[in-house]
Write an enzyme that holds these catalytic residues in place. Structure first.
Site, PDB file in Angstrom:
ATOM      1  N   HIS A 124      54.579  93.851 107.470  1.00  0.00           N
ATOM      2  CA  HIS A 124      55.787  94.682 107.316  1.00  0.00           C
ATOM      3  C   HIS A 124      56.651  94.031 106.240  1.00  0.00           C
ATOM      4  CE1 HIS A 124      58.909  97.447 108.314  1.00  0.00           C
ATOM      5  NE2 HIS A 124      59.321  96.972 109.471  1.00  0.00           N
ATOM      6  N   HIS A 140      49.783 101.663 103.374  1.00  0.00           N
ATOM      7  CA  HIS A 140      50.945 102.072 104.161  1.00  0.00           C
ATOM      8  C   HIS A 140      50.463 102.939 105.302  1.00  0.00           C
ATOM      9  CE1 HIS A 140      54.885 103.749 105.141  1.00  0.00           C
ATOM     10  NE2 HIS A 140      55.364 102.692 104.516  1.00  0.00           N
ATOM     11  N   ASP A 180      57.042  96.980  98.508  1.00  0.00           N
ATOM     12  CA  ASP A 180      57.180  95.536  98.351  1.00  0.00           C
ATOM     13  C   ASP A 180      56.207  94.920  97.368  1.00  0.00           C
ATOM     14  OD1 ASP A 180      59.458  95.041  99.652  1.00  0.00           O
ATOM     15  OD2 ASP A 180      58.524  95.030 101.613  1.00  0.00           O
TER      16      ASP A 180
HETATM   17  C1  LIG Z   1      57.834  97.791 103.860  1.00  0.00           C
HETATM   18  C2  LIG Z   1      56.499  97.826 104.501  1.00  0.00           C
HETATM   19  O1  LIG Z   1      56.373  97.481 105.664  1.00  0.00           O
HETATM   20  S1  LIG Z   1      55.254  98.436 103.613  1.00  0.00           S
HETATM   21  C3  LIG Z   1      53.800  97.587 104.181  1.00  0.00           C
HETATM   22  C4  LIG Z   1      53.818  96.152 103.743  1.00  0.00           C
HETATM   23  N1  LIG Z   1      52.583  95.467 104.126  1.00  0.00           N
HETATM   24  C5  LIG Z   1      51.614  95.107 103.234  1.00  0.00           C
HETATM   25  O2  LIG Z   1      51.712  95.330 102.039  1.00  0.00           O
HETATM   26  C6  LIG Z   1      50.436  94.348 103.797  1.00  0.00           C
HETATM   27  C7  LIG Z   1      49.113  94.927 103.330  1.00  0.00           C
HETATM   28  N2  LIG Z   1      48.881  96.250 103.902  1.00  0.00           N
HETATM   29  C8  LIG Z   1      48.379  96.369 105.167  1.00  0.00           C
HETATM   30  O3  LIG Z   1      48.098  95.406 105.859  1.00  0.00           O
HETATM   31  C9  LIG Z   1      48.175  97.798 105.698  1.00  0.00           C
HETATM   32  O4  LIG Z   1      48.078  98.693 104.636  1.00  0.00           O
HETATM   33  C10 LIG Z   1      49.321  98.255 106.651  1.00  0.00           C
HETATM   34  C11 LIG Z   1      49.419  97.295 107.831  1.00  0.00           C
HETATM   35  C12 LIG Z   1      50.657  98.295 105.926  1.00  0.00           C
HETATM   36  C13 LIG Z   1      49.012  99.659 107.142  1.00  0.00           C
HETATM   37  O5  LIG Z   1      47.844  99.562 107.855  1.00  0.00           O
HETATM   38  P1  LIG Z   1      47.120 100.837 108.522  1.00  0.00           P
HETATM   39  O6  LIG Z   1      48.131 101.818 108.923  1.00  0.00           O
HETATM   40  O7  LIG Z   1      46.205 100.344 109.545  1.00  0.00           O
HETATM   41  O8  LIG Z   1      46.336 101.370 107.275  1.00  0.00           O
HETATM   42  P2  LIG Z   1      45.361 102.584 107.219  1.00  0.00           P
HETATM   43  O9  LIG Z   1      45.049 103.114 108.577  1.00  0.00           O
HETATM   44  O10 LIG Z   1      45.915 103.500 106.225  1.00  0.00           O
HETATM   45  O11 LIG Z   1      44.056 101.869 106.625  1.00  0.00           O
HETATM   46  C14 LIG Z   1      43.027 102.638 106.094  1.00  0.00           C
HETATM   47  C15 LIG Z   1      41.952 101.728 105.559  1.00  0.00           C
HETATM   48  O12 LIG Z   1      42.475 101.033 104.427  1.00  0.00           O
HETATM   49  C16 LIG Z   1      42.327  99.641 104.591  1.00  0.00           C
HETATM   50  N3  LIG Z   1      43.504  98.998 104.064  1.00  0.00           N
HETATM   51  C17 LIG Z   1      44.781  99.257 104.394  1.00  0.00           C
HETATM   52  N4  LIG Z   1      45.600  98.473 103.678  1.00  0.00           N
HETATM   53  C18 LIG Z   1      44.809  97.721 102.871  1.00  0.00           C
HETATM   54  C19 LIG Z   1      45.083  96.742 101.902  1.00  0.00           C
HETATM   55  N5  LIG Z   1      46.338  96.373 101.640  1.00  0.00           N
HETATM   56  N6  LIG Z   1      44.061  96.171 101.247  1.00  0.00           N
HETATM   57  C20 LIG Z   1      42.791  96.534 101.516  1.00  0.00           C
HETATM   58  N7  LIG Z   1      42.474  97.470 102.445  1.00  0.00           N
HETATM   59  C21 LIG Z   1      43.475  98.052 103.112  1.00  0.00           C
HETATM   60  C22 LIG Z   1      42.249  99.438 106.090  1.00  0.00           C
HETATM   61  O13 LIG Z   1      41.581  98.224 106.396  1.00  0.00           O
HETATM   62  C23 LIG Z   1      41.478 100.664 106.513  1.00  0.00           C
HETATM   63  O14 LIG Z   1      40.123 100.446 106.245  1.00  0.00           O
HETATM   64  P3  LIG Z   1      39.005 100.968 107.269  1.00  0.00           P
HETATM   65  O15 LIG Z   1      39.238 102.452 107.369  1.00  0.00           O
HETATM   66  O16 LIG Z   1      37.750 100.561 106.591  1.00  0.00           O
HETATM   67  O17 LIG Z   1      39.287 100.240 108.548  1.00  0.00           O
HETATM   68  O1  LIG Z   2      57.460 102.773 107.189  1.00  0.00           O
HETATM   69  C1  LIG Z   2      56.761 101.770 107.353  1.00  0.00           C
HETATM   70  O2  LIG Z   2      55.788 101.732 108.149  1.00  0.00           O
HETATM   71  C2  LIG Z   2      57.030 100.528 106.607  1.00  0.00           C
HETATM   72  C3  LIG Z   2      57.968 100.716 105.463  1.00  0.00           C
HETATM   73  O3  LIG Z   2      57.579 101.173 104.412  1.00  0.00           O
HETATM   74  C4  LIG Z   2      59.372 100.401 105.637  1.00  0.00           C
HETATM   75  O4  LIG Z   2      59.804 100.000 106.730  1.00  0.00           O
HETATM   76  O5  LIG Z   2      60.136 100.531 104.665  1.00  0.00           O
END
Ligand SMILES: CC(=O)SCCNC(=O)CCNC(=O)[C@H](O)C(C)(C)COP(=O)(O)OP(=O)(O)OC[C@H]1O[C@@H](n2cnc3c(N)ncnc32)[C@H](O)[C@@H]1OP(=O)(O)O
Ligand SMILES: O=C([O-])CC(=O)C(=O)O
Length: 377
Positions: free
Chosen positions: A222, A261, A314
């Site tokens: 997050h 996301h 981010d």
């Molecule tokens: C402000 C915020 O909070 S924005 C988010 C900030 N976090 C990050 O940047 C960390 C990296 N990103 C992640 O860990 C993830 O994208 C999350 C936790 C934000 C969202 O996760 P989920 O909701 O589970 O993603 P989603 O269901 O769309 O995933 C789909 C597929 O993409 C993959 N995937 C998702 N994010 C990534 C990534 N950053 N890199 C590579 N693969 C990814 C998942 O592993 C999944 O693969 P699968 O279908 O083979 O299992």
């Molecule tokens: O909406 C989310 O899951 C994470 C995010 O982008 C935020 O909190 O700004």
């Protein structure tokens, strides 16, 4: 036979409430606060105005904005004990120190115990001003300096930079911080806002919910992502290394931080403003390499973009903070400064017609069995 129970792990795709605050269209890649496009707000508004909009539902008149701004400025004070608490845990991660200090405020300021809409607005305004003060005071104390007192003549963003650095920021630096706060101000039922709602669902007070939200924001999936992106950029070192880095991450089935996301399948609409900020600032400061490394990572991730894996807000923000000389461990706390109005309004919405948030887990443990005395195990 009974129907198999459908389990929505991570509550993916589950609506648990209605909200009139932000509208996210993940398929289209759009975001609005109270009906106003994030692009208009990021280019035309201020954090103070956006906070008012989020909390009270409408853009303020000039008089309303002045009144709100005066309330925020009047709240730029901390009980002296908070500095003692910061001193006692000054070597901790700033997010842990911030959470501890907000928790201390709940005990030190009796009005924080009150619940209800008016109390949440008043306590929320106070906390909105106090959160940047805590972060800046901690950074001063851990570096052996005295905290810089707030300046009542400065905007929220400019005052934050003033307290952090002890020098008046340029108009451009203050504007970039302001835009960063606007873009981070609210995002529906993200993990930290949802956690805050769960706390309010038990009829707890706002300070308790903000402590919950801060704990939840801290994780790398997050709010912690900006810090991790900066570490990634440092590890990549040169744009030509980006493709190999991405390949290795994908082969190891590890997330490439700053991508992906839960809701967006197109690029996070907030990212474009941050991208432009990195590009411009990098050029101005004679350090274009950060932008080039980030864009090389984007290029290497292109094959996954059509599967909905794009940059999130981010991906770019960490480099902006880095170019401003802000320590990496302050990136998540900076997110918290921006997210304050979002958390406050989510808590206010939750306590209107409040309901305990309590989903179910489907039991898959052992069948009923007899207790075995310790000497027979
Ligand atoms: C402000 C915020 O909070 S924005 C988010 C900030 N976090 C990050 O940047 C960390 C990296 N990103 C992640 O860990 C993830 O994208 C999350 C936790 C934000 C969202 O996760 P989920 O909701 O589970 O993603 P989603 O269901 O769309 O995933 C789909 C597929 O993409 C993959 N995937 C998702 N994010 C990534 C990534 N950053 N890199 C590579 N693969 C990814 C998942 O592993 C999944 O693969 P699968 O279908 O083979 O299992
Ligand atoms: O909406 C989310 O899951 C994470 C995010 O982008 C935020 O909190 O700004």
């Amino acid at each position: 036979m009974s129907e198999p129970v459908k389990i929505n792990r991570g509550l993916k795709g589950v609506y648990f409430e209605r909200s009139g605050v932000s509208d996210i269209d993940g398929a289209a890649g759009t975001l609005s606060y109270r009906g106003y496009s994030i692009h208009d707000l990021a280019t035309k508004s201020t954090f103070e105005e956006v906070s008012y909009l989020l909390i009270f539902g409408e853009l303020p008149s000039a008089g309303e904005l002045a009144g709100f701004d005066a309330r925020l400025k009047a709240a730029r004070t901390l009980p002296p004990q908070v500095h003692d608490i910061i001193r006692a845990c000054k070597d901790g991660h700033p997010m842990d120190v911030l959470r501890t200090a907000v928790s201390a405020l709940a005990a030190l300021e009796p009005e924080s115990q009150q619940v209800g809409e008016d109390a949440f607005v008043a306590n929320g305004i106070r906390l909105t001003s106090q959160v940047p003060m805590i972060i800046a005071a901690h950074d001063a104390i851990r570096n052996g300096r005295d905290p810089v007192p707030a300046d009542p003549d400065l905007s929220h963003a400019a005052n934050w930079l003033w307290m952090l650095k002890g020098e008046k920021p340029s108009a451009e630096a203050a504007r970039l911080a302001d835009v960063d706060f606007i873009l981070h101000a609210e995002h529906g039922s993200n993990a930290s806002s949802f956690a805050a709602r769960v706390t309010i669902g038990t009829e707890a007070n706002l300070h308790g919910a903000i402590v919950t939200a801060l704990s939840t924001l801290a994780g790398p999936a997050h709010g912690g992502a900006a810090e991790d992106v900066m570490k990634m950029v440092a590890e990549i070192g040169e744009p030509e290394n980006a493709a190999a880095y991405v390949k290795a991450k994908r082969a190891a089935k590890e997330a490439v931080t700053g991508f992906g996301h839960r809701v967006y399948r197109k690029e996070d609409p907030r990212a474009r403003h941050m991208r432009e900020g990195v590009r411009q600032l990098g050029e101005e400061m004679g350090a274009p390499e950060w932008y080039e490394i980030l864009q090389a990572v984007v290029e290497a991730m292109q094959p996954y973009a059509r599967h909905g894996l794009n940059v999130n807000v981010d991906f770019y923000s960490g480099v902006i903070y880095q170019l401003h000389g802000i320590p990496m461990d302050l990136y998540v706390p900076i997110f918290a400064i921006g997210r304050m109005p979002g958390w406050i309004i989510q808590c206010i919405e939750q306590q209107r017609g409040n309901i305990l948030i309590r989903p179910l887990t489907l039991y898959n443990g052992p069948e009923p069995r007899a207790y075995v005395d310790p000497d027979r195990r």
